[in-house]
Scaffold this motif. Structure first.
Motif, PDB file in Angstrom:
ATOM      1  N   THR A 109      -7.805  -7.722   6.526  1.00 10.78           N
ATOM      2  CA  THR A 109      -7.938  -6.394   7.113  1.00 10.78           C
ATOM      3  C   THR A 109      -7.959  -5.323   6.026  1.00 10.78           C
ATOM      4  O   THR A 109      -8.756  -4.380   6.078  1.00 10.78           O
ATOM      5  CB  THR A 109      -6.776  -6.112   8.088  1.00 10.78           C
ATOM      6  N   GLY A 110      -7.094  -5.458   5.035  1.00 13.74           N
ATOM      7  CA  GLY A 110      -7.057  -4.484   3.948  1.00 13.74           C
ATOM      8  C   GLY A 110      -8.362  -4.434   3.170  1.00 13.74           C
ATOM      9  O   GLY A 110      -8.840  -3.357   2.797  1.00 13.74           O
ATOM     10  N   VAL A 111      -8.971  -5.599   2.933  1.00  9.13           N
ATOM     11  CA  VAL A 111     -10.255  -5.646   2.216  1.00  9.13           C
ATOM     12  C   VAL A 111     -11.347  -4.987   3.049  1.00  9.13           C
ATOM     13  O   VAL A 111     -12.136  -4.173   2.543  1.00  9.13           O
ATOM     14  CB  VAL A 111     -10.637  -7.104   1.884  1.00  9.13           C
ATOM     15  N   LEU A 112     -11.403  -5.314   4.318  1.00  7.07           N
ATOM     16  CA  LEU A 112     -12.459  -4.771   5.175  1.00  7.07           C
ATOM     17  C   LEU A 112     -12.306  -3.269   5.384  1.00  7.07           C
ATOM     18  O   LEU A 112     -13.300  -2.544   5.504  1.00  7.07           O
ATOM     19  CB  LEU A 112     -12.463  -5.493   6.522  1.00  7.07           C
ATOM     20  N   ALA A 113     -11.062  -2.787   5.419  1.00  2.66           N
ATOM     21  CA  ALA A 113     -10.836  -1.353   5.622  1.00  2.66           C
ATOM     22  C   ALA A 113     -11.478  -0.529   4.519  1.00  2.66           C
ATOM     23  O   ALA A 113     -11.913   0.600   4.754  1.00  2.66           O
ATOM     24  CB  ALA A 113      -9.335  -1.064   5.692  1.00  2.66           C
ATOM     25  N   GLY A 114     -11.553  -1.088   3.311  1.00  2.05           N
ATOM     26  CA  GLY A 114     -12.158  -0.361   2.206  1.00  2.05           C
ATOM     27  C   GLY A 114     -13.665  -0.479   2.150  1.00  2.05           C
ATOM     28  O   GLY A 114     -14.301   0.174   1.311  1.00  2.05           O
ATOM     29  N   LEU A 135      -0.271  -8.043  14.072  1.00  2.00           N
ATOM     30  CA  LEU A 135      -0.517  -9.307  13.397  1.00  2.00           C
ATOM     31  C   LEU A 135      -1.611  -9.161  12.355  1.00  2.00           C
ATOM     32  O   LEU A 135      -1.516  -9.684  11.242  1.00  2.00           O
ATOM     33  CB  LEU A 135      -0.911 -10.371  14.426  1.00  2.00           C
ATOM     34  N   LEU A 136      -2.663  -8.416  12.687  1.00  2.00           N
ATOM     35  CA  LEU A 136      -3.796  -8.240  11.783  1.00  2.00           C
ATOM     36  C   LEU A 136      -3.500  -7.269  10.651  1.00  2.00           C
ATOM     37  O   LEU A 136      -4.295  -7.154   9.717  1.00  2.00           O
ATOM     38  CB  LEU A 136      -5.014  -7.736  12.566  1.00  2.00           C
ATOM     39  N   SER A 137      -2.385  -6.567  10.720  1.00  2.27           N
ATOM     40  CA  SER A 137      -2.063  -5.568   9.695  1.00  2.27           C
ATOM     41  C   SER A 137      -0.785  -5.885   8.951  1.00  2.27           C
ATOM     42  O   SER A 137      -0.234  -5.016   8.275  1.00  2.27           O
ATOM     43  CB  SER A 137      -1.920  -4.185  10.357  1.00  2.27           C
ATOM     44  N   ARG A 138      -0.303  -7.096   9.073  1.00  6.61           N
ATOM     45  CA  ARG A 138       1.001  -7.434   8.486  1.00  6.61           C
ATOM     46  C   ARG A 138       0.961  -7.337   6.965  1.00  6.61           C
ATOM     47  O   ARG A 138      -0.007  -7.705   6.326  1.00  6.61           O
ATOM     48  CB  ARG A 138       1.425  -8.839   8.911  1.00  6.61           C
ATOM     49  N   ALA A 139       2.048  -6.823   6.393  1.00  4.05           N
ATOM     50  CA  ALA A 139       2.136  -6.641   4.938  1.00  4.05           C
ATOM     51  C   ALA A 139       2.383  -7.965   4.246  1.00  4.05           C
ATOM     52  O   ALA A 139       2.699  -8.980   4.858  1.00  4.05           O
ATOM     53  CB  ALA A 139       3.250  -5.656   4.593  1.00  4.05           C
ATOM     54  N   ALA A 140       2.277  -7.941   2.919  1.00  5.54           N
ATOM     55  CA  ALA A 140       2.523  -9.138   2.117  1.00  5.54           C
ATOM     56  C   ALA A 140       3.967  -9.583   2.260  1.00  5.54           C
ATOM     57  O   ALA A 140       4.867  -8.771   2.446  1.00  5.54           O
ATOM     58  CB  ALA A 140       2.215  -8.841   0.653  1.00  5.54           C
ATOM     59  N   ASP A 159      -9.316   2.062  -1.403  1.00  6.26           N
ATOM     60  CA  ASP A 159      -8.356   1.790  -0.335  1.00  6.26           C
ATOM     61  C   ASP A 159      -7.494   3.008  -0.052  1.00  6.26           C
ATOM     62  O   ASP A 159      -7.166   3.300   1.101  1.00  6.26           O
ATOM     63  CB  ASP A 159      -7.462   0.608  -0.727  1.00  6.26           C
ATOM     64  N   LEU A 160      -7.087   3.723  -1.108  1.00  3.36           N
ATOM     65  CA  LEU A 160      -6.290   4.923  -0.914  1.00  3.36           C
ATOM     66  C   LEU A 160      -7.079   5.974  -0.151  1.00  3.36           C
ATOM     67  O   LEU A 160      -6.555   6.640   0.752  1.00  3.36           O
ATOM     68  CB  LEU A 160      -5.848   5.480  -2.272  1.00  3.36           C
ATOM     69  N   SER A 161      -8.345   6.113  -0.493  1.00  2.23           N
ATOM     70  CA  SER A 161      -9.191   7.067   0.213  1.00  2.23           C
ATOM     71  C   SER A 161      -9.320   6.698   1.682  1.00  2.23           C
ATOM     72  O   SER A 161      -9.271   7.569   2.557  1.00  2.23           O
ATOM     73  CB  SER A 161     -10.579   7.110  -0.442  1.00  2.23           C
ATOM     74  N   ALA A 162      -9.455   5.397   1.972  1.00  2.00           N
ATOM     75  CA  ALA A 162      -9.552   4.955   3.365  1.00  2.00           C
ATOM     76  C   ALA A 162      -8.263   5.265   4.116  1.00  2.00           C
ATOM     77  O   ALA A 162      -8.287   5.658   5.287  1.00  2.00           O
ATOM     78  CB  ALA A 162      -9.848   3.452   3.413  1.00  2.00           C
ATOM     79  N   SER A 163      -7.114   5.111   3.444  1.00  2.00           N
ATOM     80  CA  SER A 163      -5.836   5.412   4.087  1.00  2.00           C
ATOM     81  C   SER A 163      -5.725   6.901   4.405  1.00  2.00           C
ATOM     82  O   SER A 163      -5.241   7.288   5.474  1.00  2.00           O
ATOM     83  CB  SER A 163      -4.673   4.987   3.175  1.00  2.00           C
ATOM     84  N   ILE A 164      -6.194   7.725   3.491  1.00  2.00           N
ATOM     85  CA  ILE A 164      -6.143   9.166   3.717  1.00  2.00           C
ATOM     86  C   ILE A 164      -7.040   9.556   4.888  1.00  2.00           C
ATOM     87  O   ILE A 164      -6.666  10.386   5.736  1.00  2.00           O
ATOM     88  CB  ILE A 164      -6.544   9.919   2.434  1.00  2.00           C
ATOM     89  N   LEU A 204      -3.809   3.816  12.243  1.00  2.00           N
ATOM     90  CA  LEU A 204      -3.040   3.630  11.016  1.00  2.00           C
ATOM     91  C   LEU A 204      -2.853   2.151  10.697  1.00  2.00           C
ATOM     92  O   LEU A 204      -2.937   1.735   9.545  1.00  2.00           O
ATOM     93  CB  LEU A 204      -1.680   4.320  11.144  1.00  2.00           C
ATOM     94  N   LEU A 205      -2.615   1.339  11.716  1.00  2.00           N
ATOM     95  CA  LEU A 205      -2.473  -0.092  11.499  1.00  2.00           C
ATOM     96  C   LEU A 205      -3.751  -0.684  10.922  1.00  2.00           C
ATOM     97  O   LEU A 205      -3.713  -1.543  10.046  1.00  2.00           O
ATOM     98  CB  LEU A 205      -2.125  -0.790  12.818  1.00  2.00           C
ATOM     99  N   ALA A 206      -4.895  -0.209  11.426  1.00  2.00           N
ATOM    100  CA  ALA A 206      -6.178  -0.733  10.943  1.00  2.00           C
ATOM    101  C   ALA A 206      -6.377  -0.459   9.465  1.00  2.00           C
ATOM    102  O   ALA A 206      -7.015  -1.237   8.758  1.00  2.00           O
ATOM    103  CB  ALA A 206      -7.331  -0.110  11.739  1.00  2.00           C
ATOM    104  N   ALA A 207      -5.829   0.651   8.980  1.00  2.00           N
ATOM    105  CA  ALA A 207      -5.968   1.008   7.566  1.00  2.00           C
ATOM    106  C   ALA A 207      -4.808   0.483   6.730  1.00  2.00           C
ATOM    107  O   ALA A 207      -4.736   0.748   5.537  1.00  2.00           O
ATOM    108  CB  ALA A 207      -6.063   2.528   7.426  1.00  2.00           C
ATOM    109  N   GLY A 208      -3.885  -0.254   7.363  1.00  2.00           N
ATOM    110  CA  GLY A 208      -2.749  -0.784   6.615  1.00  2.00           C
ATOM    111  C   GLY A 208      -1.683   0.253   6.345  1.00  2.00           C
ATOM    112  O   GLY A 208      -0.833   0.059   5.488  1.00  2.00           O
TER     113      GLY A 208
END
Length: 235
Positions: A109-114, A135-140, A159-164, A204-208
């Motif tokens: 999910t983190g890779v695709l979000a970017g 489940l799809l956004s679970r952290a390491a 990734d930071l830009s996507a989170s913003i 927010l979950l989708a972007a991690g």
């Protein structure tokens, strides 16, 4: 064969770049990364309707789009799995242990979000049940060195830009949900605000971007109060 003579070389390179990004995120090899990415695409795809699946497929590189649609039966979607059923299917297709699903799916999910266009994963997560979003956004997972500290992941600027962007979109959803209507009852106001809060959380979950675990556990007990009204005010 050079790119000049191979008409699909550029498409293959793009697909390989996405697979390598998943491999890097998981610290694994490309064949395993491809299996995991395919499991993510198929598991999420089958939770969506036909239109939602088409929108998600349009975000993928050309060759991965073929992977996405492999085995798809439009007349049978959306399938509705609970989190346990979803994780079981994901683990089976990815060839991983059931306990690895949370971290593995979250890494994809983190890779695709970017790489998806802004808001795309938010729209996908907006129609999924919240347990699947989590489940799809679970952290390491915690580090294995016994320190109890979580692994530090250095996120690239994209990734930071996507989170913003996700934060901005979530704030916009909340703002619209808080806009009062002179003709709606208090109950309608409350329902609209709850729906806005849930949609914002899924974005927010989708972007991690997630709240601390203790706040997530209290999510169902949070009361959203409209401006000018005190909690418990029946007006």
């Amino acid at each position: 064969m050079s790119h000049l003579h191979d008409p699909v070389a550029a498409a293959a390179d793009t697909a390989h770049e996405w697979i390598r990004a998943v491999a890097t995120s998981l610290g694994t090899d490309e064949p395993r990364a491809y299996r995991v990415l395919r499991a993510w695409l198929h598991s999420v795809r089958d939770q969506l309707g036909v239109a939602g699946s088409a929108h998600l497929a349009a975000q993928l590189p050309e060759l991965l789009r073929g992977t996405y649609y492999s085995g798809w039966v439009p007349s049978r979607v959306p399938l509705r799995h609970d989190a346990e059923g979803f994780a079981t299917r994901f683990a089976r297709e990815a060839g991983i242990e059931r306990g690895e699903v949370g971290y593995t799916a979250g890494a994809v999910t983190g890779v695709l979000a970017g790489r998806f266009s802004p808001g795309q994963l938010g729209r996908v997560f907006g129609v999924l049940p919240e347990p699947l979003c989590r489940l799809l956004s679970r952290a390491a997972p915690a580090s294995a060195d016994g320190s109890g500290r979580r692994k530090q992941v250095h996120r690239p600027a994209a990734d930071l830009s996507a989170s913003i962007r996700a934060l901005g979109e979530a704030v916009g959803v909340l703002a619209r949900g808080l806009e009062g209507s002179p003709v709606e009852s208090d109950e309608a106001d409350d329902a609209r605000m709850r729906a806005a809060a849930q949609q914002a959380q899924r974005i927010l979950l989708a972007a991690g971007v997630t709240a601390p675990p203790e706040l997530q556990q209290d999510h169902d007990r949070i009361t959203i109060t409209a401006p000018g009204r005190a909690p418990g005010d029946g007006r």
